[in-house]
Design a protein around this motif. Structure first.
Motif, short mmCIF file in Angstrom:
data_model
loop_
_atom_site.label_atom_id
_atom_site.label_comp_id
_atom_site.label_asym_id
_atom_site.label_seq_id
_atom_site.Cartn_x
_atom_site.Cartn_y
_atom_site.Cartn_z
N SER A 1 99.80 102.22 72.78
CA SER A 1 100.88 101.45 73.42
C SER A 1 101.48 100.46 72.42
O SER A 1 102.70 100.25 72.40
N VAL A 2 100.65 99.86 71.58
CA VAL A 2 101.16 98.89 70.59
C VAL A 2 101.97 99.62 69.53
O VAL A 2 103.06 99.17 69.14
N MET A 3 101.47 100.79 69.10
CA MET A 3 102.23 101.53 68.09
C MET A 3 103.57 102.00 68.65
O MET A 3 104.57 102.03 67.95
N GLU A 4 103.59 102.34 69.95
CA GLU A 4 104.87 102.75 70.55
C GLU A 4 105.83 101.56 70.59
O GLU A 4 107.03 101.71 70.35
N ILE A 5 105.30 100.38 70.87
CA ILE A 5 106.15 99.17 70.87
C ILE A 5 106.71 98.95 69.46
O ILE A 5 107.90 98.70 69.28
N MET A 6 105.85 99.11 68.46
CA MET A 6 106.32 98.96 67.07
C MET A 6 107.39 100.01 66.76
O MET A 6 108.37 99.74 66.08
N ASP A 7 107.19 101.20 67.31
CA ASP A 7 108.16 102.28 67.09
C ASP A 7 109.50 101.96 67.78
O ASP A 7 110.57 102.19 67.22
N GLN A 8 109.41 101.41 69.00
CA GLN A 8 110.65 101.04 69.71
C GLN A 8 111.41 99.97 68.92
O GLN A 8 112.62 99.86 69.01
N LEU A 9 110.68 99.19 68.11
CA LEU A 9 111.33 98.17 67.28
C LEU A 9 111.75 98.71 65.92
O LEU A 9 112.27 97.98 65.08
N GLY A 10 111.45 100.02 65.69
CA GLY A 10 111.79 100.63 64.41
C GLY A 10 110.86 100.18 63.28
O GLY A 10 111.22 100.23 62.11
N LEU A 11 109.65 99.72 63.64
CA LEU A 11 108.76 99.16 62.63
C LEU A 11 107.50 99.99 62.38
O LEU A 11 106.72 99.68 61.48
N ALA A 12 107.28 101.04 63.20
CA ALA A 12 105.99 101.73 63.13
C ALA A 12 105.76 102.37 61.76
O ALA A 12 104.66 102.27 61.21
N ASP A 13 106.80 103.02 61.22
CA ASP A 13 106.59 103.73 59.95
C ASP A 13 106.18 102.76 58.85
O ASP A 13 105.28 103.03 58.06
N ARG A 14 106.86 101.61 58.83
CA ARG A 14 106.52 100.64 57.78
C ARG A 14 105.14 100.01 58.02
O ARG A 14 104.39 99.78 57.09
N LEU A 15 104.82 99.79 59.28
CA LEU A 15 103.49 99.24 59.57
C LEU A 15 102.40 100.20 59.09
O LEU A 15 101.41 99.81 58.50
N LEU A 16 102.66 101.50 59.31
CA LEU A 16 101.64 102.49 58.94
C LEU A 16 101.57 102.70 57.42
O LEU A 16 100.70 103.42 56.94
N GLN A 17 102.47 102.07 56.68
CA GLN A 17 102.33 102.12 55.22
C GLN A 17 101.25 101.14 54.74
O GLN A 17 100.78 101.22 53.63
N LEU A 18 100.88 100.18 55.62
CA LEU A 18 99.79 99.27 55.25
C LEU A 18 98.46 100.02 55.39
O LEU A 18 98.35 101.00 56.13
N ARG A 19 97.47 99.52 54.68
CA ARG A 19 96.17 100.20 54.68
C ARG A 19 95.58 100.20 56.09
O ARG A 19 95.53 99.16 56.75
N HIS A 20 95.18 101.38 56.56
CA HIS A 20 94.61 101.47 57.91
C HIS A 20 93.77 102.73 58.00
O HIS A 20 93.81 103.58 57.11
N SER A 21 92.99 102.86 59.05
CA SER A 21 92.36 104.14 59.35
C SER A 21 92.66 104.48 60.82
O SER A 21 93.19 103.64 61.55
N LYS A 22 92.36 105.72 61.19
CA LYS A 22 92.69 106.17 62.55
C LYS A 22 91.46 106.73 63.23
O LYS A 22 90.67 107.41 62.59
N VAL A 23 91.35 106.44 64.51
CA VAL A 23 90.24 107.00 65.28
C VAL A 23 90.83 107.63 66.53
O VAL A 23 91.56 106.96 67.27
N ASP A 24 90.57 108.94 66.74
CA ASP A 24 91.21 109.55 67.91
C ASP A 24 90.23 109.78 69.07
O ASP A 24 90.62 110.29 70.11
N SER A 25 88.96 109.46 68.86
CA SER A 25 88.04 109.57 70.00
C SER A 25 86.92 108.55 69.83
O SER A 25 86.63 108.13 68.71
N LEU A 26 86.34 108.15 70.96
CA LEU A 26 85.22 107.21 70.89
C LEU A 26 83.95 108.00 71.12
O LEU A 26 83.72 108.50 72.22
#
Ligand SMILES: Cc1cc2nc3c(=O)[nH]c(=O)nc-3n(C[C@H](O)[C@H](O)[C@H](O)COP(=O)(O)OP(=O)(O)OC[C@H]3O[C@@H](n4cnc5c(N)ncnc54)[C@H](O)[C@@H]3O)c2cc1C
Length: 426
Positions: free
Chosen positions: A73-98
């Motif tokens: 939901s937060v990434m979608e908000i960033m996307d609605q602001l046109g910021l998601a792609d640039r945010l994802l250029q920062l160092r991060h990792s992804k987890v798709d299941s717990l």
């Protein structure tokens, strides 16, 4: 001396003075607290051309660990602001299941990979980097101003209406007058206390001990969870180290502390043997911080001239790690509802009508109540039994069956990823 970089100021410089009488500045919305909720609200209002001043008590955004998870939901908000792609250029990792490791093998109660979104995963990024990014974006708008090192001490109230705040910096006290004050100052909110709003607290059955452990190149990325023999551990990947969370039954820390740091290491090594060799790093209790887990909700989130959002309005239990997600969704709902009234206040120099503040609470209270009710069920039926048993952990039958029922299997992932009735940027 004044030290101002763009629209960023330091409270100890006296730089807050130029817009009004000595020591007094004026803005339309004063946001107290530059955590995820306050920073995102300030960005959203600034991009709508509303004068906003963000007051943050710390001199910078480098802070102790307080969660690094950005949900879909937060990434979608960033996307609605046109910021998601640039945010994802920062160092991060992804987890798709717990996935939780138990004595009986791995068990995956929540899977986000099937969610219909561009971001079917949790983005793990240091909160410091996220906050710097959001505030950096806000600084591009001339109507935005941030004052770092500004510790809000008092509310300015006239005729029962909050008209601003007084904050302390090294240079002394300063005043910000505003049509609306938003308290986004976290779980121990001073603004909430000053406003006389009392949260209703519940006490989840656990506390968490947090400490850092070294990371090695061979380690997996993301998130590791382990349940067994009365203990729960969570390991969060923070790029250059692991943040280890050791969950203990509520109130048992003094006993463990009395037994010594060696006992903590022994218990932790028994639960996650693959990290046992790194525990030598844990030499004394100063390297361990205790999070007394609480959950609360304010009966009212507003009074004339003042609104609470995020942890200041409701502290979420750590179950599902939804605190950041919910604080940001509050910010989006507040910006959607209040942008028009704030613009009107800006034009006519009047306070925002309290009915608009009540509308923010109405929009966000139900999602908060529902998730808190789900968290209580997980605490009662999964965590409390897991912490209370000295035998191997076995998930409740319903949780075991859930992943096999097509209609229900994505429900936990959806609840963690979005919560209930998610906010969209208007
Ligand atoms: C150890 C720990 C681990 C967590 N892990 C997770 C996780 O993995 N995922 C998750 O979603 N949530 C997690 N949380 C919860 C999450 O941190 C909060 O829900 C979230 O940060 C709330 O955001 P907020 O903006 O409402 O408040 P906060 O993030 O608490 O921000 C409040 C801000 O206000 C500032 N402030 C306080 N008082 C004043 C004052 N008087 N004047 C000016 N500024 C002030 C503070 O310095 C702070 O920057 C964790 C919390 C803790 C403590």
């Amino acid at each position: 001396m004044t030290e101002t970089t763009g629209n960023r100021e330091r409270a100890n410089t006296g730089a807050a003075e130029p817009r009004g009488a000595s020591g007094v500045t004026r803005t339309t919305c004063a946001v107290v607290g530059g955590g995820p909720g306050g920073a995102v609200l300030a960005l959203l209002l600034a991009r709508k051309g509303i004068d906003v001043t963000l007051l943050e008590a710390h001199p910078d955004f480098d802070r102790e660990f307080r969660g690094d998870t950005l949900h879909p939901s937060v990434m979608e908000i960033m996307d609605q602001l046109g910021l998601a792609d640039r945010l994802l250029q920062l160092r991060h990792s992804k987890v798709d299941s717990l996935t939780i490791q138990t004595d009986a093998g791995p068990f995956t109660p929540a899977n986000l990979s099937r969610l219909k979104t561009k971001f079917p995963y949790i983005t793990i990024m240091p909160q410091t980097d996220f906050l710097k990014f959001v505030v950096g974006e806000a600084e591009k708008y001339p109507s935005f101003r941030v004052v770092m090192g500004a510790r809000v001490r008092e509310l300015i109230e006239e005729d029962g209406v909050v008209r601003g705040v007084r904050y302390e910096g090294e240079g002394g006290m300063h005043e910000v007058r505003a049509a609306l004050v938003v308290g986004a100052d976290g779980r121990g909110s001073r603004v909430r206390r000053l406003a006389g709003i009392e949260p209703v607290k519940t006490s989840p059955p656990m506390d968490v001990l947090w400490f850092k452990l070294p990371r090695e190149p061979k380690d997996a990325e993301g998130l590791v969870g382990r349940f067994g023999r009365g203990h729960i551990a969570v390991m969060l990947d923070r790029n250059d180290h692991w943040q280890a969370g050791y969950v203990i039954p509520k109130g048992t820390f003094p006993e463990l502390r009395h037994e010594g740091i060696g006992e903590l290491k022994r218990q932790f090594a028994g639960l996650i043997p693959e990290f046992a060799d790194r525990l030598e790093h844990l030499t004394d209790w100063r390297k361990v911080s205790l999070l007394s887990v609480e959950s609360s909700r304010c009966p009212t989130w507003h009074k004339p001239g003042l609104l609470l959002i995020g942890d200041a309005a409701h502290v979420m239990s750590p179950v599902g790690g939804v605190g950041i997600n919910y604080a940001i969704q509050d910010a989006v709902a507040a910006a959607n509802i209040l942008a028009g009234p704030l613009r009107e206040s800006q034009r006519r120099l009047v306070s925002v009508d309290e009915k608009h503040l009540a509308a923010v609470q109405r929009r966000r209270e139900l999602p908060t109540r529902v998730i808190q009710a789900v968290q209580v069920q997980v605490q009662k039926n999964v965590l409390a039994p897991a912490l209370g048993s000295s035998g191997p952990f076995s998930p409740p039958l319903l949780l075991k069956l859930l992943p096999r029922i097509p209609l229900l299997r994505d429900l936990p992932g959806r609840l963690i990823g979005y919560g209930v009735w998610p906010s969209r940027v208007r």
